[in-house]
Design a protein around this motif. Structure first.
Motif, PDB file in Angstrom:
ATOM      1  N   PHE A  79       0.806  -1.226   0.000  1.00 44.23           N
ATOM      2  CA  PHE A  79       0.000   0.000   0.000  1.00 44.23           C
ATOM      3  C   PHE A  79       0.840   1.278   0.000  1.00 44.23           C
ATOM      4  O   PHE A  79       0.302   2.367  -0.079  1.00 44.23           O
ATOM      5  N   GLY A  80       2.128   1.140   0.153  1.00 44.09           N
ATOM      6  CA  GLY A  80       3.004   2.304   0.136  1.00 44.09           C
ATOM      7  C   GLY A  80       2.880   3.192   1.362  1.00 44.09           C
ATOM      8  O   GLY A  80       3.234   4.363   1.330  1.00 44.09           O
ATOM      9  N   ILE A  81       2.304   2.658   2.429  1.00 45.44           N
ATOM     10  CA  ILE A  81       2.242   3.459   3.656  1.00 45.44           C
ATOM     11  C   ILE A  81       2.984   2.718   4.775  1.00 45.44           C
ATOM     12  O   ILE A  81       3.151   1.503   4.724  1.00 45.44           O
ATOM     13  N   GLY A  82       3.408   3.477   5.776  1.00 45.92           N
ATOM     14  CA  GLY A  82       4.133   2.837   6.871  1.00 45.92           C
ATOM     15  C   GLY A  82       4.052   3.673   8.131  1.00 45.92           C
ATOM     16  O   GLY A  82       3.582   4.815   8.103  1.00 45.92           O
ATOM     17  N   TRP A  83       4.388   3.096   9.216  1.00 44.09           N
ATOM     18  CA  TRP A  83       4.424   3.841  10.480  1.00 44.09           C
ATOM     19  C   TRP A  83       5.522   3.248  11.366  1.00 44.09           C
ATOM     20  O   TRP A  83       6.257   2.374  10.908  1.00 44.09           O
ATOM     21  N   VAL A  84       5.609   3.733  12.600  1.00 40.90           N
ATOM     22  CA  VAL A  84       6.696   3.265  13.464  1.00 40.90           C
ATOM     23  C   VAL A  84       6.589   1.763  13.682  1.00 40.90           C
ATOM     24  O   VAL A  84       5.489   1.195  13.675  1.00 40.90           O
ATOM     25  N   THR A  85       7.718   1.127  13.898  1.00 46.47           N
ATOM     26  CA  THR A  85       7.697  -0.310  14.143  1.00 46.47           C
ATOM     27  C   THR A  85       8.386  -0.606  15.468  1.00 46.47           C
ATOM     28  O   THR A  85       9.117   0.223  16.012  1.00 46.47           O
ATOM     29  N   LEU A  86       8.086  -1.790  15.972  1.00 46.78           N
ATOM     30  CA  LEU A  86       8.730  -2.241  17.208  1.00 46.78           C
ATOM     31  C   LEU A  86      10.131  -2.742  16.889  1.00 46.78           C
ATOM     32  O   LEU A  86      10.321  -3.415  15.873  1.00 46.78           O
ATOM     33  N   PRO A  87      11.116  -2.464  17.774  1.00 46.06           N
ATOM     34  CA  PRO A  87      12.412  -3.125  17.600  1.00 46.06           C
ATOM     35  C   PRO A  87      12.202  -4.640  17.669  1.00 46.06           C
ATOM     36  O   PRO A  87      11.363  -5.117  18.438  1.00 46.06           O
ATOM     37  N   ASP A  88      12.928  -5.368  16.863  1.00 43.59           N
ATOM     38  CA  ASP A  88      12.717  -6.813  16.784  1.00 43.59           C
ATOM     39  C   ASP A  88      12.820  -7.511  18.135  1.00 43.59           C
ATOM     40  O   ASP A  88      12.058  -8.427  18.429  1.00 43.59           O
ATOM     41  N   ILE A  89      13.748  -7.060  18.949  1.00 44.86           N
ATOM     42  CA  ILE A  89      13.933  -7.729  20.238  1.00 44.86           C
ATOM     43  C   ILE A  89      12.692  -7.555  21.118  1.00 44.86           C
ATOM     44  O   ILE A  89      12.235  -8.489  21.786  1.00 44.86           O
ATOM     45  N   VAL A  90      12.090  -6.356  21.064  1.00 40.54           N
ATOM     46  CA  VAL A  90      10.876  -6.107  21.851  1.00 40.54           C
ATOM     47  C   VAL A  90       9.725  -6.974  21.327  1.00 40.54           C
ATOM     48  O   VAL A  90       9.000  -7.622  22.097  1.00 40.54           O
ATOM     49  N   ALA A  91       9.618  -7.003  20.017  1.00 40.95           N
ATOM     50  CA  ALA A  91       8.567  -7.814  19.410  1.00 40.95           C
ATOM     51  C   ALA A  91       8.730  -9.281  19.798  1.00 40.95           C
ATOM     52  O   ALA A  91       7.758  -9.981  20.095  1.00 40.95           O
ATOM     53  N   ASP A  92       9.971  -9.715  19.794  1.00 42.10           N
ATOM     54  CA  ASP A  92      10.260 -11.108  20.125  1.00 42.10           C
ATOM     55  C   ASP A  92       9.838 -11.429  21.563  1.00 42.10           C
ATOM     56  O   ASP A  92       9.177 -12.439  21.834  1.00 42.10           O
ATOM     57  N   ILE A  93      10.197 -10.530  22.475  1.00 40.90           N
ATOM     58  CA  ILE A  93       9.841 -10.749  23.885  1.00 40.90           C
ATOM     59  C   ILE A  93       8.317 -10.762  24.041  1.00 40.90           C
ATOM     60  O   ILE A  93       7.742 -11.630  24.695  1.00 40.90           O
ATOM     61  N   LEU A  94       7.671  -9.792  23.382  1.00 41.72           N
ATOM     62  CA  LEU A  94       6.203  -9.728  23.459  1.00 41.72           C
ATOM     63  C   LEU A  94       5.571 -11.024  22.935  1.00 41.72           C
ATOM     64  O   LEU A  94       4.650 -11.566  23.532  1.00 41.72           O
ATOM     65  N   ALA A  95       6.099 -11.501  21.835  1.00 42.83           N
ATOM     66  CA  ALA A  95       5.517 -12.701  21.222  1.00 42.83           C
ATOM     67  C   ALA A  95       5.678 -13.914  22.145  1.00 42.83           C
ATOM     68  O   ALA A  95       4.742 -14.700  22.313  1.00 42.83           O
ATOM     69  N   PHE A  96       6.849 -14.034  22.757  1.00 41.73           N
ATOM     70  CA  PHE A  96       7.051 -15.127  23.702  1.00 41.73           C
ATOM     71  C   PHE A  96       6.098 -14.983  24.894  1.00 41.73           C
ATOM     72  O   PHE A  96       5.531 -15.961  25.382  1.00 41.73           O
ATOM     73  N   ALA A  97       5.932 -13.732  25.336  1.00 36.52           N
ATOM     74  CA  ALA A  97       5.035 -13.492  26.470  1.00 36.52           C
ATOM     75  C   ALA A  97       3.605 -13.887  26.107  1.00 36.52           C
ATOM     76  O   ALA A  97       2.887 -14.494  26.910  1.00 36.52           O
ATOM     77  N   VAL A  98       3.184 -13.554  24.885  1.00 38.41           N
ATOM     78  CA  VAL A  98       1.831 -13.914  24.455  1.00 38.41           C
ATOM     79  C   VAL A  98       1.676 -15.437  24.442  1.00 38.41           C
ATOM     80  O   VAL A  98       0.653 -15.978  24.877  1.00 38.41           O
ATOM     81  N   LEU A  99       2.696 -16.125  23.973  1.00 39.95           N
ATOM     82  CA  LEU A  99       2.636 -17.598  23.990  1.00 39.95           C
ATOM     83  C   LEU A  99       2.495 -18.098  25.427  1.00 39.95           C
ATOM     84  O   LEU A  99       1.724 -19.023  25.702  1.00 39.95           O
ATOM     85  N   GLY A 100       3.252 -17.458  26.323  1.00 41.24           N
ATOM     86  CA  GLY A 100       3.144 -17.815  27.744  1.00 41.24           C
ATOM     87  C   GLY A 100       1.718 -17.622  28.250  1.00 41.24           C
ATOM     88  O   GLY A 100       1.165 -18.459  28.972  1.00 41.24           O
ATOM     89  N   VAL A 101       1.103 -16.525  27.811  1.00 44.13           N
ATOM     90  CA  VAL A 101      -0.272 -16.245  28.232  1.00 44.13           C
ATOM     91  C   VAL A 101      -1.224 -17.325  27.704  1.00 44.13           C
ATOM     92  O   VAL A 101      -2.132 -17.769  28.410  1.00 44.13           O
ATOM     93  N   CYS A 102      -0.991 -17.755  26.473  1.00 46.13           N
ATOM     94  CA  CYS A 102      -1.850 -18.802  25.904  1.00 46.13           C
ATOM     95  C   CYS A 102      -1.750 -20.078  26.741  1.00 46.13           C
ATOM     96  O   CYS A 102      -2.762 -20.739  26.998  1.00 46.13           O
ATOM     97  N   VAL A 103      -0.548 -20.393  27.181  1.00 49.79           N
ATOM     98  CA  VAL A 103      -0.365 -21.558  28.048  1.00 49.79           C
ATOM     99  C   VAL A 103      -1.108 -21.315  29.372  1.00 49.79           C
ATOM    100  O   VAL A 103      -1.808 -22.196  29.883  1.00 49.79           O
ATOM    101  N   PHE A 104      -0.962 -20.112  29.889  1.00 51.72           N
ATOM    102  CA  PHE A 104      -1.658 -19.744  31.134  1.00 51.72           C
ATOM    103  C   PHE A 104      -3.168 -19.959  30.998  1.00 51.72           C
ATOM    104  O   PHE A 104      -3.813 -20.563  31.863  1.00 51.72           O
ATOM    105  N   PHE A 105      -3.736 -19.470  29.876  1.00 52.46           N
ATOM    106  CA  PHE A 105      -5.179 -19.632  29.649  1.00 52.46           C
ATOM    107  C   PHE A 105      -5.557 -21.116  29.631  1.00 52.46           C
ATOM    108  O   PHE A 105      -6.572 -21.521  30.200  1.00 52.46           O
TER     109      PHE A 105
END
Lengths: 438, 219
Positions: free
Chosen positions: B102-128
């Motif tokens: 689409f030729g548009i963009g905005w700020v992005t998360l640093p990869d390391i932050v995204a990675d930590i968040l994603a692992f945390a979300v997986l942890g939450v899924c296990v918690f659920f």
């Protein structure tokens, strides 16, 4: 999980004998498919099965957190199964479903405040009751009360002349203390129509006396109807008999209209308030009640704040205040009630949780009206209220609701609490200025 | 493999988004249409002010009585819902695709932050999942569909993390990631995940009843 004990009830059992699978299926689908609409659909499709409503329920808390008594657990045992099987459920299932919906839920709506999606589980339990009503398997005692409503337009089989007689009797009584006092019957054009529930003329006549004392001594222009329509109570609302609920409320409002009053003031009753203020008007197609409806608690507050009601002496003994669901979660009167209590009592000890987060008395929602077969289960189902009451350490509890009185009385007896119950009007009557008294 | 990738990243993605948007619109429209036809007694009590009051109060973490009764679950649940959308919108890999398309963009998360968040979300899924098993009040009302829905939600995160860390065949993982996300999108309007669409309606309605008729807080 332990096997559940299902209680024998003549009304349920005899009704169930006449049931056929076809009739059950047809009735369930008629109610869930035709009468219920987007609300039920959205509730069932939104519920995330998260169980966060569980701790809202006094039955669940009192029964050692047995999940079958959690709000969503009750939906699982009733509505979910009916929807899953498209109404093809057994007679045995229906007998159990009616017991769950009619005797293990007070429709107190506390769980609504705890559900992240605001799902109204009380509404779903009402739908189950509606189905049970149409299948004629409503518990015997409350069905008898509903019959009384339809035959006499009051809850307690009070005959027309007995009603007038009870009022005359109380007027005679009160004149010994307040010689000029009247209980004006059928006074057209009065400002206030005062309405009560069937049990008041039947066995709590002192409440009519006390209300008359308050009305007379504060100079109110009031009247009580001499005809059917005087009773504001409504057990038909709790059996799912919407048609009868409509007849009752219509007669009540019609009576107010005939007397050309400006407002209806109601005695200290919770379910009747729900019926007149919230449910009955809707069934008749009025968005809000056609005549303003004022509950006793608000009426006392109005009298106190307008200076008509004056405190002569304070009630010295420490008291606690029980919040009735239908006027607190149903009308937000908890603060006004406390202002009145504090004006008349020196020491108010709160129980927690309180106000709009109160625990129900376990009698409301027609549960106490299901009678003796279910009494023990009901009282065991509210241990948490007993613990709450005990923790206050006081010996007097003000409960401004008839059903709450019944429910709390049983709890006090069963859990051996040394607590006396009072209506707020009782304390006001004892402690107010009575300029005309002899 | 390339063909499958192109199919999943192209037509299937368009189809999934289309079904999601159209399905969601249909879901909300049909709910309101039935309400209008059969629940007038309800619609007449909807007040914008009190609906909003209720929605706002239930959107603030630890603001309601029940949230304070369950602090761990509240924290976890809020984190999960916020992280879900943050990862969806601000992860750099998604961003590249959006920019290319689409030729548009905005700020992005640093990869390391995204990675930590994603692992945390997986942890939450296990918690659920664990919570569903060990809490009796939750377990009692849980059936296979609850685990199924949880699996649907977990799959894009699991495959995303595996792809990012290049565990297994990268291309296969990316395809599975896209496919699972597309299945999730399609499932939202037609399963109990539709609470995403209906929660504000149920909340708003009961908030109106509590505010306007009952004059009391619903939190």
């Amino acid at each position: 999980m332990k096997e559940r004990v299902w209680i024998q009830d003549e009304g349920i059992d005899r009704g169930a004998e006449k049931l056929t699978p076809e009739r059950i299926e047809k009735t369930i689908n008629a109610v869930l498919g035709n009468e219920a609409g987007a609300r039920l659909k959205a509730y069932v499709e939104t519920c995330a099965h998260c169980g966060l409503c569980a701790e809202a329920c006094h039955f669940y808390m009192s029964r050692d957190k047995d999940p079958r008594f959690s709000p969503v657990g009750k939906v699982k045992q009733t509505i979910w199964e009916m929807l899953d099987k498209k109404g093809k459920v057994s007679v045995e299932f229906m007998k159990q479903a009616v017991q769950v919906a009619q005797t293990e839920c007070n429709l107190c709506r506390r769980c609504v405040q705890y559900c992240p999606f605001g799902i109204d589980i009380a509404y779903m339990m009402s739908l189950v009751r509606r189905i049970a009503h149409k299948l004629e398997i409503t518990p015997l005692y409350i069905q008898d009360t509903a019959h009384s409503h339809s035959a006499t337009m009051n809850q307690m089989w009070v005959k027309d002349d007995e009603w007038i007689d009870a009022l005359h009797w109380q007027e005679d009584e009160i004149r010994e203390e307040l010689p000029a006092a009247r209980i004006p019957l059928d006074k057209e054009g009065a400002e206030i129509m005062y309405s009560v529930i069937g049990p008041e003329p039947k066995f709590r006549t002192q409440l009519i006396y006390q209300a008359a004392a308050i009305m007379n001594e504060t100079g109110c222009d009031w009247t009580m109807p001499a005809t059917p329509g005087w009773d504001n109570s409504d057990m038909a609302m709790y059996t799912g008999d919407s048609e009868m609920m409509g007849r009752l409320k219509r007669m009540h409002f019609d009576t107010a209209a005939r007397l050309r009053v400006k407002k209806i003031v109601m005695g200290e009753c919770g379910h009747a308030f729900r019926s007149v203020y919230d449910t009955g008007n809707r069934v008749l197609g009025w968005r809000m009640p056609p005549v303003p409806v004022i509950h006793a608690l608000e009426f006392y507050w109005d009298l106190l704040n307008s200076g008509k009601l004056k405190v002569a002496k304070k009630f010295e003994e420490p008291v606690t205040f029980h919040d009735p669901c239908n006027v607190v979660r149903g009308r937000g009167l908890h603060e006004k009630a406390r202002e009145v209590v504090r004006a008349f009592c020196t020491n108010l000890v709160e129980m927690y949780p309180n106000k709009e987060h109160n625990y129900c008395c376990a009698a409301g929602g027609g549960v106490i009206n299901c009678g003796p077969p279910f009494k023990n289960a009901r009282v065991e189902g509210n241990r948490i209220k007993a613990e709450q009451l005990r923790a206050t350490g006081v010996k007097v509890c003000i409960a401004p609701c008839h059903n709450c009185h019944g429910g709390l009385e049983d709890i006090i007896h069963k859990y051996k609490l040394d607590i006396e119950l009072k209506f707020l009007g009782e304390i006001i009557y004892d402690c107010m200025e009575k300029p005309n008294a002899v | 493999m390339q063909d499958i990738y192109l199919l999943v990243a192209g037509p299937l993605a368009w189809a999934a988004w289309a079904i999601f948007f159209l399905g969601s619109a249909y879901k909300i429209w049909s709910t309101l249409a039935v309400a209008k036809q059969k629940d007038q007694v309800l619609l007449n009590y909807v007040s914008f002010r009190y609906a909003l009051r209720s929605i706002i109060n239930w959107s603030i973490p630890f603001n309601t009585t029940n949230m304070r009764l369950h602090p761990v679950f509240t924290g976890v649940a809020f984190f999960f819902h916020i992280a879900f959308f943050v990862l969806l919108i601000f992860i750099s890999a998604h961003q590249i695709m959006i920019e290319e398309g689409f030729g548009i963009g905005w700020v992005t998360l640093p990869d390391i932050v995204a990675d930590i968040l994603a692992f945390a979300v997986l942890g939450v899924c296990v918690f659920f999942a664990v919570r569903r098993v060990i809490r009796p009040e939750v377990n009692y009302v849980t059936d296979w569909t609850d685990y199924g829905l949880l699996a649907l939600v977990t799959a894009p995160f699991l495959t995303g993390v595996l792809a990012y860390h290049q565990v297994g065949d990268y291309m296969t993982m990316v395809i599975l990631h896209m496919l699972s996300a597309e299945i999730l999108l399609v499932a939202i309007p037609f399963t109990r995940l539709s609470h995403m669409l209906l929660a504000s309606l149920t909340r708003g309605y009961i908030g109106s009843e509590f505010g306007m008729v009952r004059h009391v807080n619903d939190w």
